[in-house]
Design an enzyme around this catalytic site. Sequence first.
Site, mmCIF file in Angstrom:
data_model
loop_
_atom_site.group_PDB
_atom_site.id
_atom_site.type_symbol
_atom_site.label_atom_id
_atom_site.label_comp_id
_atom_site.label_asym_id
_atom_site.label_seq_id
_atom_site.Cartn_x
_atom_site.Cartn_y
_atom_site.Cartn_z
ATOM 1 N N SER A 173 45.378 29.406 53.232
ATOM 2 C CA SER A 173 44.371 30.256 52.598
ATOM 3 C C SER A 173 44.170 29.889 51.133
ATOM 4 O O SER A 173 43.744 28.789 50.822
ATOM 5 C CB SER A 173 44.768 31.730 52.760
ATOM 6 N N LYS A 225 32.530 54.853 42.309
ATOM 7 C CA LYS A 225 33.588 54.587 41.333
ATOM 8 C C LYS A 225 34.972 54.574 41.980
ATOM 9 O O LYS A 225 35.866 53.842 41.534
ATOM 10 C CB LYS A 225 33.540 55.628 40.211
#
Length: 343
Positions: A173, A225
Amino acid sequence: MEEREREIWKYLALILALLLATSIIATSLLYIQNSELQKSYMFNRTAQAKVEVRNQTVIVSTGNTTALQARIDELQREIDYLKEQLRERQISGNVSNATLAIVPIFGPIDEYTALNLIPKLRDIAKNSSIRGVLLWIDSPGGYVGPVRELYREVRKLSYNKPVVAYTGDMMASGAYFIACGADKIIADPLADVGSIGVLYVHYDLEQNYQRNGIKVEVFKTGPYKDMGAEWRGLTDEERKIISNMVDAYFTDFLNAVSTGRNMTINETKKFATGRTWFALNVTGTLVDETGDLDYSIKVLENMANVSSAKVIIYQGNTRVTFGVYQSTALYMDPRYITAYIKG
């Protein structure tokens, strides 16, 4: 006195006339510029661009790829050419007893890894006595941000010194992402390489909080948020946002592999299933050659045009903690993440 006042008014009138003329000229220029931009925009929406990238010819619609992008591609080819010219000058003439640097990248890659390694890579780039760099990688990947930062540093380093990435065990990865910035990738035949993909981790502990009598009150300035916070689940809209973000990171990963391994995007996608392979099964694609550490050093010596090189090891990162405490996008092989969740 009246004469003086008349002179003042004449002066003010002249200033106003100049300001008016300047305003008219500026408006005219803006109109002309806007017209040209509109023409360029219409051209970019309907035309096609023929882009040659490393012996590949690709026809793309400029609805998404503008003339500016085509220019960027052209500049990239020029950079690759200049890189070769610079390297040829720096490694001209065989040198005995030159220095090669081994830079270890071990364990999961987080911001501390980048903080530790980036200064070392930049120091090596400035050190004229070091003729080549071997990245000794043994890592399952890590956080998106630090991985991308290290990849860019490796690319910059390769502009003036040959860089070989080597693994004896695992280059998965994000670790493989970084290796794609090197000139060559060499791996032990049974090393795990690949795991091209993105993992986004989100913990929804809302029910766990309720069972334990934990009440969370959130005061926020916007609906997104606290997106990804563990005290609540995701909305459908938030899932779309995160999905688009993951797709963007995945595209970035594909482009890095495509560029570094000299493969088309379609060829790269064949290996972008998230799995790893033994290096011996992907030689010529994901890796250049198989071999051990000594063989990798020998390859680097040949690339740097040196013999009997002195090999030094730049100590890498030593942190071993990798707690995933919140919603996080990772370039990390999922088989190894469970060992690092929650520290």
